[in-house]
Design a protein around this motif. Sequence first.
Motif, PDB file in Angstrom:
ATOM      1  N   SER A   1       0.826  -1.201   0.000  1.00  0.00           N
ATOM      2  CA  SER A   1       0.000   0.000   0.000  1.00  0.00           C
ATOM      3  C   SER A   1       0.865   1.257   0.000  1.00  0.00           C
ATOM      4  CB  SER A   1      -0.941   0.002   1.201  1.00  0.00           C
ATOM      5  OG  SER A   1      -0.196   0.053   2.403  1.00  0.00           O
ATOM      6  N   ASP A   2       2.027   1.214   0.652  1.00  0.00           N
ATOM      7  CA  ASP A   2       2.931   2.361   0.628  1.00  0.00           C
ATOM      8  C   ASP A   2       3.468   2.605  -0.774  1.00  0.00           C
ATOM      9  OD1 ASP A   2       2.634   2.752   3.347  1.00  0.00           O
ATOM     10  OD2 ASP A   2       4.331   1.458   3.847  1.00  0.00           O
ATOM     11  N   VAL A   3       3.785   1.538  -1.483  1.00  0.00           N
ATOM     12  CA  VAL A   3       4.313   1.669  -2.843  1.00  0.00           C
ATOM     13  C   VAL A   3       3.245   2.240  -3.769  1.00  0.00           C
ATOM     14  CG1 VAL A   3       5.243   0.388  -4.811  1.00  0.00           C
ATOM     15  CG2 VAL A   3       5.959  -0.207  -2.493  1.00  0.00           C
ATOM     16  N   ILE A   4       2.037   1.753  -3.663  1.00  0.00           N
ATOM     17  CA  ILE A   4       0.944   2.236  -4.510  1.00  0.00           C
ATOM     18  C   ILE A   4       0.641   3.696  -4.209  1.00  0.00           C
ATOM     19  CG2 ILE A   4      -1.521   1.976  -4.995  1.00  0.00           C
ATOM     20  CD1 ILE A   4      -1.096  -1.056  -4.536  1.00  0.00           C
ATOM     21  N   TRP A   5       0.622   4.073  -2.918  1.00  0.00           N
ATOM     22  CA  TRP A   5       0.369   5.465  -2.551  1.00  0.00           C
ATOM     23  C   TRP A   5       1.460   6.370  -3.116  1.00  0.00           C
ATOM     24  CZ3 TRP A   5       3.314   8.918   0.251  1.00  0.00           C
ATOM     25  CH2 TRP A   5       2.686  10.123   0.547  1.00  0.00           C
ATOM     26  N   ASN A   6       2.708   5.929  -3.057  1.00  0.00           N
ATOM     27  CA  ASN A   6       3.816   6.733  -3.552  1.00  0.00           C
ATOM     28  C   ASN A   6       3.715   6.916  -5.064  1.00  0.00           C
ATOM     29  OD1 ASN A   6       6.144   8.207  -3.541  1.00  0.00           O
ATOM     30  ND2 ASN A   6       7.495   6.450  -3.439  1.00  0.00           N
ATOM     31  N   GLN A   7       3.349   5.871  -5.778  1.00  0.00           N
ATOM     32  CA  GLN A   7       3.212   5.982  -7.235  1.00  0.00           C
ATOM     33  C   GLN A   7       2.059   6.900  -7.614  1.00  0.00           C
ATOM     34  OE1 GLN A   7       2.860   1.943  -8.555  1.00  0.00           O
ATOM     35  NE2 GLN A   7       5.072   1.641  -8.643  1.00  0.00           N
ATOM     36  N   ASN A   8       0.984   6.880  -6.855  1.00  0.00           N
ATOM     37  CA  ASN A   8      -0.174   7.717  -7.173  1.00  0.00           C
ATOM     38  C   ASN A   8       0.040   9.171  -6.790  1.00  0.00           C
ATOM     39  OD1 ASN A   8      -1.565   5.572  -8.240  1.00  0.00           O
ATOM     40  ND2 ASN A   8      -2.584   5.080  -6.321  1.00  0.00           N
ATOM     41  N   SER A   9       0.886   9.427  -5.811  1.00  0.00           N
ATOM     42  CA  SER A   9       1.074  10.797  -5.357  1.00  0.00           C
ATOM     43  C   SER A   9       2.153  11.537  -6.150  1.00  0.00           C
ATOM     44  CB  SER A   9       1.436  10.814  -3.870  1.00  0.00           C
ATOM     45  OG  SER A   9       2.692  10.197  -3.678  1.00  0.00           O
ATOM     46  N   GLN A  10       2.963  10.828  -6.904  1.00  0.00           N
ATOM     47  CA  GLN A  10       4.020  11.464  -7.678  1.00  0.00           C
ATOM     48  C   GLN A  10       3.463  11.935  -9.020  1.00  0.00           C
ATOM     49  OE1 GLN A  10       7.144  11.986  -6.540  1.00  0.00           O
ATOM     50  NE2 GLN A  10       6.441  11.105  -4.618  1.00  0.00           N
ATOM     51  N   PRO A  11       3.854  13.114  -9.485  1.00  0.00           N
ATOM     52  CA  PRO A  11       3.385  13.559 -10.805  1.00  0.00           C
ATOM     53  C   PRO A  11       4.036  12.726 -11.912  1.00  0.00           C
ATOM     54  CG  PRO A  11       5.001  15.082  -9.929  1.00  0.00           C
ATOM     55  CD  PRO A  11       4.716  14.090  -8.843  1.00  0.00           C
ATOM     56  N   HIS A  12       3.267  12.481 -12.957  1.00  0.00           N
ATOM     57  CA  HIS A  12       3.776  11.713 -14.088  1.00  0.00           C
ATOM     58  C   HIS A  12       4.398  12.696 -15.074  1.00  0.00           C
ATOM     59  CE1 HIS A  12       1.937   8.091 -12.595  1.00  0.00           C
ATOM     60  NE2 HIS A  12       0.821   8.786 -12.398  1.00  0.00           N
ATOM     61  N   VAL A  13       5.695  12.581 -15.250  1.00  0.00           N
ATOM     62  CA  VAL A  13       6.434  13.515 -16.087  1.00  0.00           C
ATOM     63  C   VAL A  13       7.005  12.763 -17.271  1.00  0.00           C
ATOM     64  CG1 VAL A  13       8.380  15.110 -16.161  1.00  0.00           C
ATOM     65  CG2 VAL A  13       7.028  14.899 -14.079  1.00  0.00           C
ATOM     66  N   TYR A  14       6.830  13.316 -18.455  1.00  0.00           N
ATOM     67  CA  TYR A  14       7.405  12.734 -19.669  1.00  0.00           C
ATOM     68  C   TYR A  14       8.642  13.541 -20.043  1.00  0.00           C
ATOM     69  CZ  TYR A  14       8.151  11.556 -24.537  1.00  0.00           C
ATOM     70  OH  TYR A  14       8.732  11.168 -25.711  1.00  0.00           O
ATOM     71  N   VAL A  15       9.763  12.846 -20.188  1.00  0.00           N
ATOM     72  CA  VAL A  15      11.007  13.495 -20.591  1.00  0.00           C
ATOM     73  C   VAL A  15      11.370  12.954 -21.966  1.00  0.00           C
ATOM     74  CG1 VAL A  15      13.424  13.860 -20.026  1.00  0.00           C
ATOM     75  CG2 VAL A  15      11.732  13.652 -18.203  1.00  0.00           C
ATOM     76  N   PRO A  16      11.406  13.811 -22.977  1.00  0.00           N
ATOM     77  CA  PRO A  16      11.718  13.326 -24.319  1.00  0.00           C
ATOM     78  C   PRO A  16      13.179  12.903 -24.437  1.00  0.00           C
ATOM     79  CG  PRO A  16      11.563  15.708 -24.312  1.00  0.00           C
ATOM     80  CD  PRO A  16      11.140  15.242 -22.952  1.00  0.00           C
TER      81      PRO A  16
END
Length: 55
Positions: free
Chosen positions: A30-45
């Motif tokens: 649950s900690d891993v899932i919360w961390n993934q959901n709380s981080q912004p999704h950034v695309y770096v070309p």
Amino acid sequence: MKRFVGSALIAGGFVAAALGLAGPAQADLSDVIWNQNSQPHVYVPHVDTSVHHSR
């Protein structure tokens, strides 16, 4: 010199106790899932850094 050795042993005991009482960090899925959901999704070309020869 005996006082220094005695003080070093006592200080070493306190350090060992402090490290021994500091338990390992506990993390479950649950900690891993919360961390993934709380981080912004950034695309770096991708940037092409290869050397290009000109004629």
